[in-house]
Write a protein that holds these residues in place. Structure first.
Motif, mmCIF file in Angstrom:
data_model
loop_
_atom_site.group_PDB
_atom_site.id
_atom_site.type_symbol
_atom_site.label_atom_id
_atom_site.label_comp_id
_atom_site.label_asym_id
_atom_site.label_seq_id
_atom_site.Cartn_x
_atom_site.Cartn_y
_atom_site.Cartn_z
ATOM 1 N N LEU A 1 127.555 76.654 31.734
ATOM 2 C CA LEU A 1 126.465 77.723 31.106
ATOM 3 C C LEU A 1 126.084 78.930 32.774
ATOM 4 O O LEU A 1 125.994 80.000 32.255
ATOM 5 C CB LEU A 1 125.517 77.659 30.840
ATOM 6 N N GLU B 1 126.312 82.449 33.123
ATOM 7 C CA GLU B 1 125.565 83.064 33.797
ATOM 8 C C GLU B 1 125.232 83.793 35.046
ATOM 9 O O GLU B 1 125.314 85.022 34.838
ATOM 10 C CB GLU B 1 124.024 82.151 34.293
ATOM 11 N N LEU C 1 118.867 83.003 28.645
ATOM 12 C CA LEU C 1 119.952 81.760 27.042
ATOM 13 C C LEU C 1 118.488 80.945 26.480
ATOM 14 O O LEU C 1 117.341 80.580 26.332
ATOM 15 C CB LEU C 1 119.159 80.630 28.975
ATOM 16 N N SER D 1 119.698 77.728 23.486
ATOM 17 C CA SER D 1 119.989 77.045 22.367
ATOM 18 C C SER D 1 118.898 76.602 21.271
ATOM 19 O O SER D 1 117.817 75.871 21.516
ATOM 20 C CB SER D 1 120.253 75.281 22.848
ATOM 21 N N TRP E 1 125.210 77.947 23.109
ATOM 22 C CA TRP E 1 123.727 78.349 23.969
ATOM 23 C C TRP E 1 124.377 80.175 23.990
ATOM 24 O O TRP E 1 125.204 80.703 24.244
ATOM 25 C CB TRP E 1 124.260 78.232 25.609
ATOM 26 N N LEU F 1 124.033 83.602 25.863
ATOM 27 C CA LEU F 1 123.445 83.502 26.787
ATOM 28 C C LEU F 1 123.164 85.613 26.817
ATOM 29 O O LEU F 1 124.671 86.516 26.651
ATOM 30 C CB LEU F 1 125.046 83.405 28.178
ATOM 31 N N GLU G 1 115.752 83.065 37.893
ATOM 32 C CA GLU G 1 116.904 83.066 36.908
ATOM 33 C C GLU G 1 117.145 81.510 37.417
ATOM 34 O O GLU G 1 116.858 81.079 38.743
ATOM 35 C CB GLU G 1 118.505 83.658 37.345
#
Lengths: 146, 146
Positions: free
Chosen positions: A65, A69, A83, A85, A95, A97, B49
């Motif tokens: 993940l 990103e 993000l 889920s 997930w 993104l 982030e």
């Protein structure tokens, strides 16, 4: 043990635009003209929640993940990364993104909120699959090495 | 280095219902009658982030997230857990954790999608702050020990 359910759309998926994969998960690019950087990380085995994975699997999933990103930030230079889920409709761990921009169709709402009809085109830069796949591969390799 | 911005609503937050915290983050319970299990994990330093954190910080944040997920599943027995890091409105790293039920106000949509006006009350069981805080503390301790 990998579990596959014949009736699950993520277990039985075909025609996905797969940018990266290993034995446990795959990263696909979602065909959404409003969000050309939208990717999805799909755990291959049919489990519902992150906490259904073993600690080692959780960590692996999380590193993938983070790799995606990093690659999305590098390629798309978004204002924000989203993000999520969720899995209410398809309870098979995945997930979302999504690189976001102040000028996109839902900002500052999540993409599941109200759209702004006045926005006609995505402000995201053009990034082809090959370039995005290389960025994802490199960023994931760095995550897994770390 | 911890960064705090005076104008950021998460840096300057007051009157939060804090269930757990350490030097780097806090877990609060969100006052949302439709989603009584809704919690938020807030990174204390002002970063936007996950990938702005160091690898060690990312891992710590992720373990806290997983601890809260485990505690929410234990206390609320939801149909699904929703996790999201959005931050389009407040670009200060925070995670939404929301126990979801087939009979809740937005299912199967994300809570940012269209509400179902016919749903009047949350189907979530009553769980008081003290019980939830203990469950979160225990689950996080297990994550951090693992």
């Amino acid at each position: 043990m990998t579990i596959h359910l014949p009736d699950c759309p993520l277990c039985a998926a075909q025609d996905e635009n797969i940018l990266w994969q290993d034995a446990s998960c795959r990263v696909i690019r979602v065909a959404d003209p409003d969000y050309p950087g939208y990717c999805r990380l799909i755990w291959k085995s049919h489990v519902a929640e992150m906490s259904d994975l073993t600690p080692a699997e959780q960590l692996h999933c999380f590193k993938i993940l983070m790799g995606v990103e990093v690659a999305l930030r590098e390629c798309f230079q978004p204002a924000k990364i989203n993000l999520a889920s969720l899995g209410n409709m398809v309870p098979h761990l995945h997930w979302h993104l999504i690189p976001r921009y102040r000028e996109d169709r839902h900002f500052p709402q999540p993409i599941w909120g109200s759209a702004r009809p006045e926005i006609q085109a995505s402000p995201a830069p053009a990034v082809d699959d090959a370039r995005l796949a290389v960025a994802i591969r490199n960023a994931i390799a760095e995550q897994l090495a770390g």
